[in-house]
Motif scaffolding. Structure first.
Motif, short mmCIF file in Angstrom:
data_model
loop_
_atom_site.label_atom_id
_atom_site.label_comp_id
_atom_site.label_asym_id
_atom_site.label_seq_id
_atom_site.Cartn_x
_atom_site.Cartn_y
_atom_site.Cartn_z
N THR A 1 0.85 -1.20 0.00
CA THR A 1 0.00 0.00 0.00
C THR A 1 0.88 1.24 0.00
N VAL A 2 0.60 2.14 -0.93
CA VAL A 2 1.34 3.40 -1.05
C VAL A 2 0.43 4.52 -0.57
N THR A 3 0.93 5.33 0.36
CA THR A 3 0.18 6.47 0.88
C THR A 3 0.87 7.75 0.44
N ALA A 4 0.12 8.63 -0.23
CA ALA A 4 0.68 9.89 -0.72
C ALA A 4 -0.05 11.05 -0.06
N LEU A 5 0.69 11.93 0.63
CA LEU A 5 0.11 13.07 1.33
C LEU A 5 0.66 14.37 0.77
N ASP A 6 -0.15 15.46 0.89
CA ASP A 6 0.35 16.76 0.46
C ASP A 6 1.07 17.43 1.63
N ALA A 7 1.45 18.67 1.46
CA ALA A 7 2.25 19.36 2.47
C ALA A 7 1.49 19.58 3.77
N LEU A 8 0.14 19.54 3.71
CA LEU A 8 -0.66 19.74 4.91
C LEU A 8 -0.96 18.43 5.61
N GLY A 9 -0.46 17.31 5.06
CA GLY A 9 -0.73 16.01 5.65
C GLY A 9 -2.04 15.41 5.22
N ASN A 10 -2.71 16.06 4.27
CA ASN A 10 -3.95 15.53 3.71
C ASN A 10 -3.62 14.64 2.51
N PRO A 11 -4.56 13.79 2.11
CA PRO A 11 -4.31 12.99 0.91
C PRO A 11 -3.89 13.86 -0.27
N ALA A 12 -2.87 13.42 -1.00
CA ALA A 12 -2.42 14.17 -2.18
C ALA A 12 -3.51 14.15 -3.24
N GLN A 13 -3.40 15.07 -4.19
CA GLN A 13 -4.46 15.23 -5.19
C GLN A 13 -4.71 13.94 -5.97
N ASP A 14 -6.00 13.66 -6.16
CA ASP A 14 -6.38 12.50 -6.95
C ASP A 14 -5.79 12.59 -8.35
N ARG A 15 -5.62 11.44 -8.96
CA ARG A 15 -5.09 11.29 -10.32
C ARG A 15 -3.59 11.55 -10.40
N SER A 16 -2.90 11.68 -9.22
CA SER A 16 -1.43 11.66 -9.24
C SER A 16 -1.03 10.26 -9.70
N THR A 17 -0.02 10.16 -10.57
CA THR A 17 0.35 8.85 -11.13
C THR A 17 1.22 8.07 -10.15
N LEU A 18 1.14 6.73 -10.25
CA LEU A 18 1.86 5.86 -9.33
C LEU A 18 2.59 4.77 -10.10
N THR A 19 3.87 4.55 -9.75
CA THR A 19 4.62 3.39 -10.25
C THR A 19 5.31 2.73 -9.05
N VAL A 20 5.39 1.40 -9.06
CA VAL A 20 6.01 0.63 -7.98
C VAL A 20 7.00 -0.35 -8.59
N ALA A 21 8.19 -0.44 -8.00
CA ALA A 21 9.21 -1.38 -8.46
C ALA A 21 9.77 -2.12 -7.25
N VAL A 22 10.22 -3.39 -7.46
CA VAL A 22 10.82 -4.19 -6.39
C VAL A 22 12.16 -4.73 -6.87
N SER A 23 13.07 -4.97 -5.91
CA SER A 23 14.41 -5.44 -6.26
C SER A 23 14.44 -6.93 -6.53
N ALA A 24 13.43 -7.66 -6.13
CA ALA A 24 13.33 -9.09 -6.40
C ALA A 24 11.85 -9.46 -6.37
N GLY A 25 11.53 -10.58 -6.97
CA GLY A 25 10.12 -10.93 -7.07
C GLY A 25 9.45 -10.09 -8.16
N ALA A 26 8.18 -9.82 -7.98
CA ALA A 26 7.46 -9.06 -8.99
C ALA A 26 6.26 -8.38 -8.35
N VAL A 27 5.71 -7.37 -9.07
CA VAL A 27 4.48 -6.71 -8.62
C VAL A 27 3.44 -6.84 -9.73
N ALA A 28 2.17 -6.86 -9.32
CA ALA A 28 1.07 -7.00 -10.28
C ALA A 28 -0.14 -6.25 -9.75
N ASN A 29 -1.08 -6.00 -10.66
CA ASN A 29 -2.35 -5.35 -10.29
C ASN A 29 -2.14 -4.02 -9.58
N CYS A 30 -1.18 -3.22 -10.06
CA CYS A 30 -0.89 -1.95 -9.42
C CYS A 30 -1.88 -0.87 -9.85
#
Length: 732
Positions: free
Chosen positions: A566-595
């Motif tokens: 789970t990735v949590t993105a907050l703005d400078a006020l500690g509120n949820p960051a703006q919707d539609r901000s893009t997200l990418t996730v990478a891992v050093s081993a194994g794999a990720v899916a359904n991101c």
């Protein structure tokens, strides 16, 4: 000095002005300057005179002087005709001479050199085959001396009489039919044939005071009185019994907008109907074909007893109102025999509803909830209208014939009792606006009555409770509005990417824009109001991403196991960051899916597929808000290899998620190799990849059978004991 006398055609009595002319008519005044030289009127006629047709034209004329053997007779046609295909063998005369040769090198001019006999000075006819009539509406020019342009003139090598050409006209008319395809010869189906003029001017019938039009068919019958549109007919003979010919009279002047529609009833055997419209001067004279078309009748399909039926609502509506506008819907019952064809007609129809009332659209009288409707029409299709009568609930409408019933449920809703509002984005960024082909910034309003039924065709006024917000609204087409409505919501599916309301599902949409002057952290309340009913939903203006955190659950998955990142993105006020901000996730081993592709309400998730050996794996997330890019990471402690415990339901926890590609991730809930293969095949896969206890990815090809099955030997050995809960990748 040799005298050359020229003869021109004297116009037919039918200088007929009609808006229904598919045929060509040629008319004009007598072209005679020296009457003493002419002993008969010259005429040009053909059997049909239809535009574009190749025909044999007959020319009648009287030479003042005998044309000797070897002399020439020249026939002049307008150049809109095609005469270059005429040959000597296609020319015959009524007085015995033949064509020794013919010169057609100039289109519109046919020069015949005579042979066999002299012409004499008696009235005579010459038939000329192979002449192609004009194909377009044409007004020909006049000339002092007949020419190939003016046309319709005769010139011999021994006569010389000047003449003036009239102004003959050529008219086109379309003859169309509906339906345009072939129709079954069932003795009941009909085809409407419409004759329509293509001439754009008002025509004057100078040939006679009026014309008589006659429509005929050689196969099938005319069972109803022809109908007209436009101006021009003084009377259409009524049809009371089946006939093959029907007539109508015209007034002296007719407009080109007039049409005549003749309905042909199918015969009982296959064949072709030639439907012809002819015009004749009311004072008498030659009948000329002015329009024709053909109708093909195919052998009627053998009809059986009614075997199945369906009942559908116009526009696929699912609800109507109990009272007022929108309180009715047309329902169509369609019955078939066992072969999928229309059943034998005539069976008794009954229709009933558990709520509201019914109205018959064709045959039968309906005056209550349960009635006898009439008889099943030819084709097996019958319409009935369901009407709301004040009560709300679900109407179960049933139509029955021949022991077969078709049923549909339609909601009849009362007045709006509740209004609900839902926002697609509750953390929009500063300046956030609707985005084409997405549901971004959508306001969804749902209307229901006191019984919880949806209320169709509704609208709600949208406001922002806080003053000076600067928030604006648009409809699905992007037009400014203050109303959420389903009136034009069909555009939603094509321009916004959502599911378009049908106008009967109790849903209305609009879209909002956050002003560029908004301040992050500001809370706004959007209110939807209809009458005394209202509802609200709040949003918080979000800033660009400032911090990103990453967590895994569980934090120490087993080797080859899975966890949720789970990735949590907050703005400078500690509120949820703006919707539609893009997200990418990478891992050093194994794999990720359904991101998740974007952040919504400050969150995004991925499925982590652990490697097959114990190790520490670094998971890094990158979140982008406009030009602002922030990262976050966590370390996932992958435990030692775990020998899967065979057993489980042998199914996937959920269908593989393929996205836009051909590889989809899934979680197998445990079982044998055979159960895994069955699950993959059921999901449309052709192979599956699974990680063994050593971290090696192994594949199984479900299509490899017989001698090719050896390719799965390694997989079978590695997983001979079966599987526990296991992440897999399915290839389709």
């Amino acid at each position: 000095m040799t005298l050359i006398k020229k003869f021109a055609w004297y116009g037919s009595s039918v200088a007929f002005a009609t808006v229904l002319a598919l045929a060509l008519l040629v008319t004009g005044p007598a072209k005679v300057a020296n009457a003493a030289a002419l002993t008969a009127v010259t005429s040009f006629t053909a059997p049909v005179q239809a535009a574009g047709l190749t025909e044999t034209w007959t020319v009648t004329f009287t030479p003042a002087t005998t044309v000797p053997i070897g002399g020439t007779i020249t026939f002049l046609f307008p150049t809109s005709f095609t005469t270059t295909g005429v040959v000597a063998s296609g020319i015959t005369s009524s007085v015995g001479y033949t064509a020794a040769s013919v010169d057609v090198s100039t289109n519109g001019t046919i020069i015949v050199t005579t042979a066999g006999a002299a012409s004499g000075t008696a009235a005579q006819t010459v038939s000329i085959a192979g002449i192609v009539n004009p194909t377009a509406t044409t007004t020909l020019t006049s000339a002092t001396v007949p020419t190939a342009t003016a046309g319709f003139a005769v010139d011999t090598s021994v006569d010389d009489v000047t003449a003036s050409a009239g102004v003959p006209q050529v008219f086109n008319t379309t003859a169309t039919k509906s339906p345009t395809t072939s129709v079954q010869a069932d003795g009941a189906s009909t085809v409407a044939v419409t004759f329509t003029s293509s001439n754009g001017a008002t025509l004057s019938n100078t040939g006679s005071a009026a014309l008589i039009y006659t429509a005929t068919t050689d196969v099938g019958t005319i069972t109803s009185t022809p109908t007209e549109t436009g101006d021009g007919f003084t009377g259409i003979v009524a049809v009371t019994t089946p006939v093959t010919s029907v007539s109508a009279a015209s007034q002296a002047a007719m407009t080109a907008a007039a049409t005549l529609v003749v309905t042909i009833k199918a015969p009982t055997t296959a064949g072709t109907s030639t439907v012809i419209l002819r015009a004749t001067p009311a004072t008498g004279g030659q009948a000329v074909i002015i329009g024709s078309t053909q109708v093909t009748w195919t052998a009627a399909t053998t009809q059986g007893a009614t075997a199945s039926g369906t009942l559908t609502a116009a526009g696929n509506v699912t609800s109507i109102k109990a009272t007022g506008a929108g309180n009715s819907v047309v329902l169509t019952a369609t019955f078939k025999d066992a072969n999928g064809n229309a059943p034998i007609p005539g069976g008794t129809l009954t229709a009933s509803t558990t709520l509201g009332t019914l109205t018959a659209n064709t045959n039968g009288t309906l005056n209550g909830a349960t009635v006898t409707a009439g008889s099943l029409p030819v084709g097996g299709v019958w319409n009935v209208t369901l009407n709301g009568n004040g009560a709300s609930g679900t109407a179960a409408v049933t139509v029955t014939t021949g022991g077969v019933s078709a049923t549909i449920n339609i909601i009849i809703s009362g007045a709006t009792d509740t209004v609900a509002v839902e926002l697609a984005n509750v953390n929009p960024g500063i300046g956030a606006a609707p985005v084409t082909a997405t549901t971004a910034n959508r306001v969804k309003v749902t209307f229901k009555d006191s019984l919880g039924n949806i209320v169709a065709g509704q609208a709600a006024t949208l406001t922002v409770v806080e003053s000076g917000s600067g928030i604006t609204f648009v409809d699905a087409a992007g037009t400014a509005t203050t109303t959420a409505t389903d009136a034009a919501a069909a555009a939603d599916a094509t321009t916004r990417g959502g599911t378009a309301p049908t106008g009967t599902d109790g849903i209305a949409y609009a879209y909002f824009t956050i002003p560029s002057t908004a301040t992050a952290g500001t809370v706004y309340t959007i209110k939807a109001t209809q009458g005394t009913k209202s509802a609200t939903a709040t949003l918080t203006v979000a800033g660009a991403v400032s911090t990103v955190s990453v967590a895994s659950d569980p934090s120490n998955p087993a080797a080859a196991g899975v966890s949720t990142v789970t990735v949590t993105a907050l703005d400078a006020l500690g509120n949820p960051a703006q919707d539609r901000s893009t997200l990418t996730v990478a891992v050093s081993a194994g794999a990720v899916a359904n991101c998740s592709a974007t952040i919504t309400a400050g969150k995004g998730t991925c499925t982590f597929v652990a490697p097959g050996t114990a190790q520490s794996v670094n998971a890094t997330a990158v979140v982008t808000s406009g030009s602002t890019v922030k990262t976050g990471s966590t370390t996932i402690a992958v435990g030692g290899a775990v020998t899967p415990t065979p057993g489980g339901p042998g199914t996937f926890a959920a269908a593989p998620s393929f996205g836009t590609g051909n590889v989809g991730s899934a979680v197998f809930q445990g079982g044998t190799i055979e159960q895994l293969v069955a699950a993959v095949t059921a999901a449309g896969g052709t192979s599956v990849w699974v990680q063994d206890s050593n971290g090696t990815w192994r594949s199984y090809n479900t299509l490899a059978t017989g001698s090719a099955a050896f390719v799965n030997n390694g997989f079978n050995t590695a997983f001979a004991a079966g599987f526990g809960v296991q992440a897999v990748f399915v290839v389709r």
